[in-house]
Design a protein around this motif. Sequence first.
Motif, PDB file in Angstrom:
ATOM      1  N   SER A 101       0.845  -1.188   0.000  1.00 34.94           N
ATOM      2  CA  SER A 101       0.000   0.000   0.000  1.00 34.94           C
ATOM      3  C   SER A 101       0.882   1.240   0.000  1.00 34.94           C
ATOM      4  CB  SER A 101      -0.899   0.028   1.243  1.00 34.94           C
ATOM      5  OG  SER A 101      -1.699  -1.135   1.327  1.00 34.94           O
TER       6      SER A 101
ATOM      7  N   TYR B  10       0.947   5.521   0.775  1.00 30.32           N
ATOM      8  CA  TYR B  10       0.297   6.625   1.469  1.00 30.32           C
ATOM      9  C   TYR B  10       1.089   7.908   1.231  1.00 30.32           C
ATOM     10  CZ  TYR B  10      -2.286   3.097   4.178  1.00 30.32           C
ATOM     11  OH  TYR B  10      -3.081   2.057   4.560  1.00 30.32           O
TER      12      TYR B  10
ATOM     13  N   GLN C 149       1.908  11.540   3.049  1.00 30.82           N
ATOM     14  CA  GLN C 149       1.824  12.250   4.323  1.00 30.82           C
ATOM     15  C   GLN C 149       2.354  13.660   4.143  1.00 30.82           C
ATOM     16  OE1 GLN C 149       3.989  10.499   7.628  1.00 30.82           O
ATOM     17  NE2 GLN C 149       2.927  11.763   9.128  1.00 30.82           N
TER      18      GLN C 149
ATOM     19  N   GLN D 115       0.423  16.435   8.817  1.00 32.36           N
ATOM     20  CA  GLN D 115      -0.846  15.735   8.599  1.00 32.36           C
ATOM     21  C   GLN D 115      -0.665  14.230   8.781  1.00 32.36           C
ATOM     22  OE1 GLN D 115      -3.736  17.460   7.962  1.00 32.36           O
ATOM     23  NE2 GLN D 115      -2.422  19.254   8.291  1.00 32.36           N
ATOM     24  N   GLY D 116      -1.796  13.527   8.863  1.00 33.90           N
ATOM     25  CA  GLY D 116      -1.741  12.079   8.877  1.00 33.90           C
ATOM     26  C   GLY D 116      -1.613  11.539   7.465  1.00 33.90           C
ATOM     27  N   PRO D 117      -1.146  10.307   7.327  1.00 35.06           N
ATOM     28  CA  PRO D 117      -1.035   9.693   6.004  1.00 35.06           C
ATOM     29  C   PRO D 117      -2.393   9.562   5.327  1.00 35.06           C
ATOM     30  CG  PRO D 117       0.242   8.468   7.629  1.00 35.06           C
ATOM     31  CD  PRO D 117      -0.590   9.441   8.387  1.00 35.06           C
TER      32      PRO D 117
ATOM     33  N   PHE E 181      -4.304   7.498   2.175  1.00 38.26           N
ATOM     34  CA  PHE E 181      -4.185   6.290   1.358  1.00 38.26           C
ATOM     35  C   PHE E 181      -4.249   6.641  -0.121  1.00 38.26           C
ATOM     36  CE2 PHE E 181      -4.640   1.829   0.481  1.00 38.26           C
ATOM     37  CZ  PHE E 181      -5.585   1.713  -0.523  1.00 38.26           C
TER      38      PHE E 181
ATOM     39  N   GLN F 145      -3.540   0.397  -3.170  1.00 37.28           N
ATOM     40  CA  GLN F 145      -2.986  -0.864  -2.686  1.00 37.28           C
ATOM     41  C   GLN F 145      -2.878  -1.848  -3.851  1.00 37.28           C
ATOM     42  OE1 GLN F 145      -5.194  -4.020  -0.213  1.00 37.28           O
ATOM     43  NE2 GLN F 145      -3.894  -3.030   1.334  1.00 37.28           N
TER      44      GLN F 145
ATOM     45  N   GLY G 138      -7.513   5.213  -3.238  1.00 35.46           N
ATOM     46  CA  GLY G 138      -8.018   6.360  -2.502  1.00 35.46           C
ATOM     47  C   GLY G 138      -8.388   7.481  -3.446  1.00 35.46           C
TER      48      GLY G 138
ATOM     49  N   LEU H 274       5.853  13.336   2.340  1.00 39.71           N
ATOM     50  CA  LEU H 274       6.530  12.077   2.638  1.00 39.71           C
ATOM     51  C   LEU H 274       5.655  10.956   2.086  1.00 39.71           C
ATOM     52  CD1 LEU H 274       8.884  10.647   4.214  1.00 39.71           C
ATOM     53  CD2 LEU H 274       7.294  10.521   6.147  1.00 39.71           C
TER      54      LEU H 274
ATOM     55  N   LEU I  30       4.865   7.099   1.961  1.00 43.52           N
ATOM     56  CA  LEU I  30       5.078   5.902   2.758  1.00 43.52           C
ATOM     57  C   LEU I  30       4.571   4.675   2.027  1.00 43.52           C
ATOM     58  CD1 LEU I  30       3.803   7.314   6.153  1.00 43.52           C
ATOM     59  CD2 LEU I  30       6.170   6.817   5.581  1.00 43.52           C
TER      60      LEU I  30
ATOM     61  N   PHE J  16       5.188  -0.427   7.898  1.00 35.92           N
ATOM     62  CA  PHE J  16       5.546   0.757   7.124  1.00 35.92           C
ATOM     63  C   PHE J  16       7.057   0.882   6.943  1.00 35.92           C
ATOM     64  CE2 PHE J  16       1.688   3.231   6.493  1.00 35.92           C
ATOM     65  CZ  PHE J  16       0.791   2.560   7.312  1.00 35.92           C
ATOM     66  N   GLY J  17       7.427   1.397   5.778  1.00 35.97           N
ATOM     67  CA  GLY J  17       8.802   1.767   5.531  1.00 35.97           C
ATOM     68  C   GLY J  17       9.083   3.167   6.043  1.00 35.97           C
ATOM     69  N   PRO J  18      10.341   3.612   5.936  1.00 37.93           N
ATOM     70  CA  PRO J  18      10.727   4.931   6.463  1.00 37.93           C
ATOM     71  C   PRO J  18      10.256   6.085   5.601  1.00 37.93           C
ATOM     72  CG  PRO J  18      12.594   3.880   5.444  1.00 37.93           C
ATOM     73  CD  PRO J  18      11.498   2.867   5.425  1.00 37.93           C
TER      74      PRO J  18
ATOM     75  N   GLU K 204      11.752   8.089  11.296  1.00 36.98           N
ATOM     76  CA  GLU K 204      11.395   6.679  11.119  1.00 36.98           C
ATOM     77  C   GLU K 204       9.983   6.544  10.537  1.00 36.98           C
ATOM     78  OE1 GLU K 204      13.895   5.252  15.084  1.00 36.98           O
ATOM     79  OE2 GLU K 204      11.994   4.274  14.562  1.00 36.98           O
ATOM     80  N   GLY K 205       9.677   5.326  10.092  1.00 30.38           N
ATOM     81  CA  GLY K 205       8.341   5.049   9.586  1.00 30.38           C
ATOM     82  C   GLY K 205       7.362   4.818  10.718  1.00 30.38           C
ATOM     83  N   LEU K 206       6.113   4.642  10.362  1.00 27.17           N
ATOM     84  CA  LEU K 206       5.073   4.378  11.346  1.00 27.17           C
ATOM     85  C   LEU K 206       5.231   2.972  11.926  1.00 27.17           C
ATOM     86  CD1 LEU K 206       2.048   5.743   9.337  1.00 27.17           C
ATOM     87  CD2 LEU K 206       2.936   6.711  11.433  1.00 27.17           C
TER      88      LEU K 206
ATOM     89  N   PHE L  78      -0.523   8.596  15.981  1.00 24.55           N
ATOM     90  CA  PHE L  78      -1.631   8.639  15.028  1.00 24.55           C
ATOM     91  C   PHE L  78      -2.684   7.600  15.402  1.00 24.55           C
ATOM     92  CE2 PHE L  78       0.067  11.399  11.772  1.00 24.55           C
ATOM     93  CZ  PHE L  78       1.439  11.287  11.928  1.00 24.55           C
TER      94      PHE L  78
ATOM     95  N   LYS M 254      -7.301  -0.316   3.291  1.00 23.82           N
ATOM     96  CA  LYS M 254      -7.107   1.113   3.488  1.00 23.82           C
ATOM     97  C   LYS M 254      -7.205   1.513   4.954  1.00 23.82           C
ATOM     98  CE  LYS M 254      -9.579   5.400   2.334  1.00 23.82           C
ATOM     99  NZ  LYS M 254     -10.719   5.939   1.531  1.00 23.82           N
ATOM    100  N   LEU M 255      -6.168   2.197   5.438  1.00 24.91           N
ATOM    101  CA  LEU M 255      -6.175   2.774   6.771  1.00 24.91           C
ATOM    102  C   LEU M 255      -6.523   4.252   6.660  1.00 24.91           C
ATOM    103  CD1 LEU M 255      -2.945   1.169   8.221  1.00 24.91           C
ATOM    104  CD2 LEU M 255      -5.219   0.945   9.224  1.00 24.91           C
TER     105      LEU M 255
ATOM    106  N   PHE N 132      -6.311   7.719   8.764  1.00 23.28           N
ATOM    107  CA  PHE N 132      -5.560   8.257   9.892  1.00 23.28           C
ATOM    108  C   PHE N 132      -6.113   9.597  10.365  1.00 23.28           C
ATOM    109  CE2 PHE N 132      -1.814   5.552  10.268  1.00 23.28           C
ATOM    110  CZ  PHE N 132      -1.793   4.894   9.052  1.00 23.28           C
ATOM    111  N   GLY N 133      -5.934   9.863  11.654  1.00 27.96           N
ATOM    112  CA  GLY N 133      -6.111  11.206  12.165  1.00 27.96           C
ATOM    113  C   GLY N 133      -4.913  12.057  11.809  1.00 27.96           C
ATOM    114  N   GLN N 134      -4.933  13.310  12.231  1.00 27.15           N
ATOM    115  CA  GLN N 134      -3.871  14.235  11.803  1.00 27.15           C
ATOM    116  C   GLN N 134      -2.611  14.107  12.621  1.00 27.15           C
ATOM    117  OE1 GLN N 134      -6.514  14.994  13.639  1.00 27.15           O
ATOM    118  NE2 GLN N 134      -6.279  16.904  14.748  1.00 27.15           N
TER     119      GLN N 134
END
Lengths: 110, 112
Positions: free
Chosen positions: A33, A35, A37, A41-43, A45, A48, A58, A88, A90, A101-103, B42-44, B89, B99-100, B102-104
């Motif tokens: 998948s 994403y 970011q 903010q949050g990621p 989507f 996938q 998405g 970013l 992801l 998740f990757g970096p 780093e990643g999540l 998050f 699909k995830l 996410f909040g902010q």
Amino acid sequence: DAGVTQSPTHLIKTRGQQVTLRCSPKSGHDTVSWYQQALGQGPQFIFQYYEEEERQRGNFPDRFSGHQFPNYSSELNVNALLLGDSALYLCASSLGQRQYFGPGTRLTVT
Amino acid sequence: GNSVTQMEGPVTLSEEAFLTINCTYTATGYPSLFWYVQYPGEGLQLLLKATKADDKGSNKGFEATYRKETTSFHLEKGSVQVSDSAVYFCALTNNQGGKLIFGQGTELSVKP
């Protein structure tokens, strides 16, 4: 066992250009998948891939496309870059429920 | 549509203080709920999850309980450490492995 890897780490592009980001999933994982970011903010989507097909998407324009290879690695392509595409990116891989998740790849569009 | 709302940060606490980060959600059906943590550079990483109402997820001293009546999944820890400084998050999915949403994110800074 290597986790999810992404390349490159950082990238700077100019508006209108095209970019390709790469992701290698965790060993044994068959689903990838992507994403986006944005800063602070949050990621969000993007899509996938499973068995080399886009399984879910998405709310992103067609400028965002992807591919999954037989070895399960994946690419994200973005055409006609806009300043707003700076973010970013992801990648997450999974085999079943949990996503790892990757970096990320930091893309800057100038 | 489905969405997640988190309390705004940054949250600044002293070491050993009690932590609560609020998370509420809007979703159809019976989503699974998650807390992810992102350390600098780093990643999540998945911190904890709950898949049905009244489930409590826990990990590394963090806890969150799936409250369907209040559509909430608040993150708590009894005594934070400097090493807990990160962005947290809250997320949900209606499609296991899919699909995830996410909040902010909420930035936590713990001072010695």
